[in-house]
Motif scaffolding. Sequence first.
Motif, PDB file in Angstrom:
ATOM      1  N   ARG A   1       0.836  -1.208   0.000  1.00 19.77           N
ATOM      2  CA  ARG A   1       0.000   0.000   0.000  1.00 19.77           C
ATOM      3  C   ARG A   1       0.871   1.259   0.000  1.00 19.77           C
ATOM      4  O   ARG A   1       0.496   2.292  -0.565  1.00 19.77           O
TER       5      ARG A   1
ATOM      6  N   TYR B   1       1.409   2.611  -3.480  1.00 19.85           N
ATOM      7  CA  TYR B   1       0.250   2.971  -4.292  1.00 19.85           C
ATOM      8  C   TYR B   1       0.395   4.391  -4.873  1.00 19.85           C
ATOM      9  O   TYR B   1       0.972   5.287  -4.254  1.00 19.85           O
TER      10      TYR B   1
ATOM     11  N   ASN C   1      -4.923   4.400  -4.438  1.00 18.38           N
ATOM     12  CA  ASN C   1      -5.514   4.678  -3.126  1.00 18.38           C
ATOM     13  C   ASN C   1      -6.985   5.060  -3.251  1.00 18.38           C
ATOM     14  O   ASN C   1      -7.830   4.593  -2.477  1.00 18.38           O
TER      15      ASN C   1
ATOM     16  N   THR D   1      -4.860  -5.201  -4.157  1.00 19.01           N
ATOM     17  CA  THR D   1      -3.590  -5.043  -4.860  1.00 19.01           C
ATOM     18  C   THR D   1      -3.453  -6.065  -5.972  1.00 19.01           C
ATOM     19  O   THR D   1      -3.757  -7.245  -5.792  1.00 19.01           O
TER      20      THR D   1
END
Length: 498
Positions: A136, A139, A144, A170
């Motif tokens: 994350r 990203y 996001n 993801t």
Amino acid sequence: MARIIVVGAGSAGCVVAARLSQHPGHEVVVLEGGPDHAGTDVGTQLASANWIDAMGATAAFDPDLLATRLASDTPRQYHRGRGLGGSGAVNAMLALPGLPRDYDRWAEVYGLDAWSWSAVEPTFRSLKRDLVATPRSGYTPMDNALVDAAAELGLPSDVDTHTPYDGGGTLWRHADHAGRRSSLETYLTPARDRDNLVVRTDSRVDRLLVEDGRVTGVLLTDGSSLHADQVVLSAGTIETPAILLRSGCDRPGVGKGLQDHPAASILLALKPGHQEVRAKESCINAVLRLSSQVAEGDIHILPMQGALSVSSPQHHAVVMAAVMTVTSTGEVRLDPDRPTGPPVIAERMLTTERDRAVMREAVGHAVRLLDTQAFRDIVEEAFIDADGTPVSALADPEAYERWLAGSVGDYFHAVGTARMGAADDPGAVVDQRGRVHGMAGVRVIDCSVMPEVPAANTHLPAVMLAERMSSALLADLASGVANAPLASHQGAPRVPSL
């Protein structure tokens, strides 16, 4: 042992060449119609983990390859990779297996019991070990926004996209910190120092050499010929059927059954602070999978940070809505004026009512996502064409139809033009091991043998298929039946699980 010619060094051909050449007794010759881009500026662009760099490498595509997307469309350039690595050298490096029901349908509808989900899942599980998932923290603003918007809409936002569940999550990629890790980098390049492997670039195949129903080699477009004990066509969904047609293969299914994922894009002007495109880093890291009113998991919404075209106002990102379970089919045929030139491609996407209805749903989901707080925080303006027509215009059914007719594209996931099936199936070209019906000494190992496009980017399914069919070919070579007429060895073992 055997001299084997592999035609094509793309996602499947690189796997085939590497696996066959692991056995020192076999001599493997790879014929690739395009160049080797290694060490060139084009090669540097292709090595980037950012797909936008690859799409900007125009020399990696055939400028003369055109296709019509819709039945009433005019021909536009069709992006297929040209050179070592094939389309795997220019794709977005996204790695998904598809849905279990995709493969179970192959088994149930087409009689391909060796290709059910239970048969192919172990190979996908093995391949997953080499995939990368962006954390994350890596990203983009668009990634996001997509997963946060999914949460706003009450959908899961952390699904493992290797599973069949709906929601945001993801994406797995065939890339690492150093860039692209497609079949070229993973399979062929490490094998090129083997004494029994020869890779020839700029060597385009015209047709197969056939004697008394047996393929004995290939004729190249420069007039030269090469002989072999076995020929493997891995030239891809467009060129493989063209070679078969030029070779006199009389199966009525050759070139028919073409499928791809239709996609439509909404352009986004992002607010300051959210516009950056990070050099050499992936521009797509997440996906939202949704179910339509027709089937489960048949819609993808993809976010892309960056632009592939020019617009006014300028856009900085794209939301793509795609139909992932397809019922429309097209065809590939020879150009009668240039039979050895680029074939004629008619995709005929969205010709069925089902596909049109799901496309409308997919676009509707994309528009609703843009109305979430997650997207409102980063999007300044959303529009549907290079002239800045606002996305609100899609509320008018006639405007929607005009827009779709002029802007729908494909995902470069072509399959189906030499599909698997039984010998008495008129639409089938090869059997479950890739052996061409009615022609000994030749197999097809690439996406053209898939009877329907899975609900996934097709690179990983192509690698899965190439792993399993290469293993089957090696088993047949070891048992001495690889080049026997097909009818005489129907009892050969089924495609083995790997």
